[in-house]
Write a protein that holds these residues in place. Structure first.
Motif, PDB file in Angstrom:
ATOM      1  N   SER A 401       0.843  -1.190   0.000  1.00  0.00           N
ATOM      2  CA  SER A 401       0.000   0.000   0.000  1.00  0.00           C
ATOM      3  C   SER A 401       0.881   1.244   0.000  1.00  0.00           C
ATOM      4  O   SER A 401       2.075   1.185   0.356  1.00  0.00           O
ATOM      5  N   TYR A 402       0.290   2.389  -0.371  1.00  0.00           N
ATOM      6  CA  TYR A 402       1.046   3.645  -0.357  1.00  0.00           C
ATOM      7  C   TYR A 402       1.498   3.979   1.069  1.00  0.00           C
ATOM      8  O   TYR A 402       2.616   4.457   1.275  1.00  0.00           O
ATOM      9  N   ALA A 403       0.641   3.706   2.050  1.00  0.00           N
ATOM     10  CA  ALA A 403       0.992   3.989   3.443  1.00  0.00           C
ATOM     11  C   ALA A 403       2.230   3.210   3.863  1.00  0.00           C
ATOM     12  O   ALA A 403       3.106   3.733   4.561  1.00  0.00           O
ATOM     13  N   GLU A 404       2.327   1.941   3.423  1.00  0.00           N
ATOM     14  CA  GLU A 404       3.490   1.130   3.780  1.00  0.00           C
ATOM     15  C   GLU A 404       4.745   1.622   3.080  1.00  0.00           C
ATOM     16  O   GLU A 404       5.847   1.512   3.631  1.00  0.00           O
ATOM     17  N   VAL A 405       4.607   2.171   1.877  1.00  0.00           N
ATOM     18  CA  VAL A 405       5.774   2.650   1.129  1.00  0.00           C
ATOM     19  C   VAL A 405       6.323   3.933   1.738  1.00  0.00           C
ATOM     20  O   VAL A 405       7.534   4.100   1.887  1.00  0.00           O
ATOM     21  N   VAL A 406       5.443   4.879   2.107  1.00  0.00           N
ATOM     22  CA  VAL A 406       5.923   6.162   2.638  1.00  0.00           C
ATOM     23  C   VAL A 406       6.209   6.098   4.135  1.00  0.00           C
ATOM     24  O   VAL A 406       6.846   6.990   4.673  1.00  0.00           O
ATOM     25  N   GLY A 407       5.749   5.037   4.796  1.00  0.00           N
ATOM     26  CA  GLY A 407       5.938   4.924   6.237  1.00  0.00           C
ATOM     27  C   GLY A 407       4.622   5.077   6.970  1.00  0.00           C
ATOM     28  O   GLY A 407       4.141   6.204   7.134  1.00  0.00           O
ATOM     29  N   PRO A 408       3.995   3.982   7.386  1.00  0.00           N
ATOM     30  CA  PRO A 408       2.641   4.035   7.950  1.00  0.00           C
ATOM     31  C   PRO A 408       2.607   4.584   9.371  1.00  0.00           C
ATOM     32  O   PRO A 408       3.603   4.559  10.102  1.00  0.00           O
ATOM     33  N   LYS A 409       1.453   5.099   9.745  1.00  0.00           N
ATOM     34  CA  LYS A 409       1.172   5.567  11.109  1.00  0.00           C
ATOM     35  C   LYS A 409      -0.028   4.798  11.652  1.00  0.00           C
ATOM     36  O   LYS A 409      -0.796   4.202  10.905  1.00  0.00           O
ATOM     37  N   GLN A 410      -0.181   4.841  12.962  1.00  0.00           N
ATOM     38  CA  GLN A 410      -1.369   4.222  13.556  1.00  0.00           C
ATOM     39  C   GLN A 410      -2.570   5.155  13.384  1.00  0.00           C
ATOM     40  O   GLN A 410      -2.459   6.365  13.497  1.00  0.00           O
TER      41      GLN A 410
END
Length: 629
Positions: A401-410
């Motif tokens: 996912s895009y969130a996992e690529v850019v660095g996810p947050k809770q």
């Protein structure tokens, strides 16, 4: 022994090219008869000389008058291009002379110099004639057995190369072959031109397609086309459903979309793309494609016709012609493929490449994380555009996912939205919500607020896994019910478009359940607009009135989904949880009423404060006037 003075007199030396007829007339001599024999050999009476070259000479046919010797046509390959002798023989059984072998022809009566035809040369000086190695060479007039460059042939060769490559390049531009790399013949298809898309977007009352490079189409007539790989379900044609559109060229790189009647065609604001291609059929490609001011098929036929003409003029053999054609076809195909590959990528692709480099610096090793609450992101185009044109290409190397690529947050806040909402509206709505929630306009403060947005938080390469086998396995449900989510932010415009979509209905249903189950830790449903959060009174009167009017007559029963199975599942869930659509409509109207009351109270408070300020200002002005008087 016996000395015989008998036979033809010696003839003058003569020269003759191979391929011509050798005929000797008025041959004079002593005691000659029509039963004599004559032969063209390398040496008279020497059998070994002829055997070295693998030949036994050329026999002559002597006419009835015994004075005409006809050797026929001296063909290349049957006799070498060397100096030969004319040899005579008269059969004498008493001497064992039968005139049936080269050694019997011992009487010399002349020489013949055989040379190569005009366009051939004896390069090895062994009597074997052949063409010069290269098409631009001719036999040298000054140096025997050598070739030299001919300016005229060099120009013809250059013209032949240019016309061949241009002709085959245009052929493969006009008629394309797809599916060759799959290795399965049933996937190979012939089709017309592909015109790669830079952008599809509405302009005024029409929709315009901008192409990556010049589309090379005539401008005087609408053309039926199909669109492929745009990533938008309203545009793409599939094997199951073919969508035909009409376009008219407007400049070198613009196509105006029309309906079948030739009128401008306009889609809603959700339709847009910066990928894919416009596909023409083969007949339409031939009919409508131009190069400069000439029809494309005429240029192709002219170039290939020129190639055939030059080939015939140079009298190439069949094998050489086949090799030449195949070589030019492959090179023309390669040139066409390279130019199409370069024309395939527009400015967006270059910007994506640069953005990918920046992402790699920011998060060099993206890692997968659990679906749902751990894939939030920090805080025009629509999501229908962003998902296929930007997010999927960016995340394709990782399949995350895009969130996992850019660095996810809770997750802190769940966003309920319609994909057709302009992306700028998303940003403005969430910025208003973030600053309102944090109570600060300092970017370092409100930018840390994290939002779970399905487009960014779901893995768009594995959508079925994100949906799950049941609604409780979906990423939407997992994010909302994670225990970390503070509330649901519904992005609203005056048309309340999110509430016309089934998945937004699902999110509303889950929000209602969470409000009842977690009244203290869950803030519930917040209506977010470009001017502020409606529940907190931060919205304009005009926007509030329009939203209220829209929701007063809306029924969630009419909500729709891209996939019918999703709509059926969500409708069934609503009936199970709420009992009827009327019940969930009441819940929605109740919440919007509370939000509108808050907005009304906020507006009233603002007006009261303004009136008080005006009254205070009037009193001060009156006192000042009295003092002056």
């Amino acid at each position: 022994g016996e000395f015989i003075f008998q036979g033809p007199y010696e003839l003058a030396r003569r020269s003759l090219p191979l391929g011509h007829i050798l005929q000797l007339e008025d041959v004079a001599g002593v005691m000659m008869t029509r039963h004599d024999s004559a032969r063209l050999q390398l040496a008279c009476g020497d059998e070994a000389a002829d055997q070295v070259l693998g030949m036994s000479g050329v026999d002559a046919k002597i006419e009835a008058n015994a004075r005409t010797y006809s050797f026929g046509r001296l063909r290349k390959g049957a006799i070498p291009a060397l100096k030969h002798t004319l040899c005579w023989c008269q059969s004498r059984s008493s001497l064992g002379i039968q005139c049936d072998k080269p050694s019997d022809f011992g009487a010399f009566f002349g020489e013949v110099d055989l040379h190569c035809p005009e366009d051939e040369v004896d390069l090895n000086e062994d009597g074997h004639c052949e063409r010069c190695p290269f098409s631009w060479q001719v036999p040298s007039e000054h140096h025997h057995g050598q070739c030299e460059i001919s300016v005229s042939r060099l120009m013809l060769f250059s013209l032949r190369i240019a016309s061949s490559l241009l002709g085959f390049k245009h052929l493969f531009d006009l008629v394309e072959v797809s599916g060759l790399l799959t290795g399965q013949l049933n996937h190979v298809r012939l089709h017309g031109r592909r015109i790669y898309i830079e952008d599809i977007s509405p302009e005024g009352q029409e929709t315009v397609v901008t192409t990556v490079s010049s589309h090379c189409l005539w401008t005087f007539i609408p053309i039926p086309v199909t669109l492929r790989n745009t990533g938008h379900y309203l545009l793409d044609s599939t094997p199951e459903q073919r969508r035909r559109f009409w376009v008219r060229a407007d400049g070198d790189s613009r196509l105006r979309m029309l309906d079948e009647g030739g009128r401008p065609s306009k889609f809603d604001s959700s339709v847009g793309s910066s990928m894919g291609y416009v596909l023409l059929s083969i007949p339409r490609t031939l009919l409508h494609t131009r190069f400069f001011f000439f029809p494309g098929y005429l240029i192709m036929l002219g170039c290939l016709g020129t190639t055939v003409g030059i080939t015939v003029l140079q009298e190439e053999n069949l094998l050489a012609c086949i090799v030449w054609v195949l070589s030019c076809m492959m090179l023309g195909l390669l040139i066409s493929m390279v130019m199409k590959w370069r024309a395939k990528y527009g400015t967006l692709a270059a910007r994506l490449k640069l953005y990918t480099k920046n992402l790699q610096l920011k998060n060099p090793a993206p890692q997968p994380c659990r679906r749902g609450p751990d894939r939030a992101v920090t805080a025009g185009r629509t999501m229908y555009y962003l998902q296929p044109n930007i997010l999927k290409p960016l995340t394709a190397p990782y399949k995350l996912s895009y969130a996992e690529v850019v660095g996810p947050k809770q997750v802190q806040w769940f966003v309920s939205h319609w994909w057709g909402t302009p992306f700028q509206t998303y940003c403005e709505c969430l910025c208003e919500h973030a600053t309102s929630t944090c109570g600060s306009h300092e970017p370092d403060t409100w930018k840390s607020t994290s939002y779970w947005i399905c487009t960014f938080s779901n893995n768009q390469h594995h959508v079925e896994e994100e949906i799950g086998k049941s609604h409780t396995e979906s990423s939407f449900y997992l994010a909302l019910h994670s225990g970390f989510c503070k509330g649901t932010c519904m992005i609203l415009d005056e048309h309340a478009k999110p509430l016309t979509r089934s998945w937004c209905l699902f999110e509303l249903l889950q929000t209602i359940q969470l409000e009842k189950g977690q009244p203290d830790s869950f803030d519930g449903l917040l209506f977010c607009t470009r001017t502020g959060v409606l529940n907190r009174g931060a919205s304009t009167v005009e926007m509030s009135m329009r939203i209220g009017d829209r929701l007063a007559t809306m029924s969630l029963r009419d909500a729709d989904a891209t996939w019918p199975k999703d709509k059926e599942m969500i409708n069934k869930l609503v009936l199970e949880e709420m009992g009827s659509f009327e019940k969930i409509d009441e819940e929605l109207r109740s919440r919007i009423s509370i939000a509108l009351h808050a907005c009304s109270a906020h507006v009233d408070s603002d007006f009261n404060r303004l009136f008080a300020k005006l009254a205070k200002g009037s009193a001060q002005d009156t006192g000042s006037i009295s003092t002056a008087l």
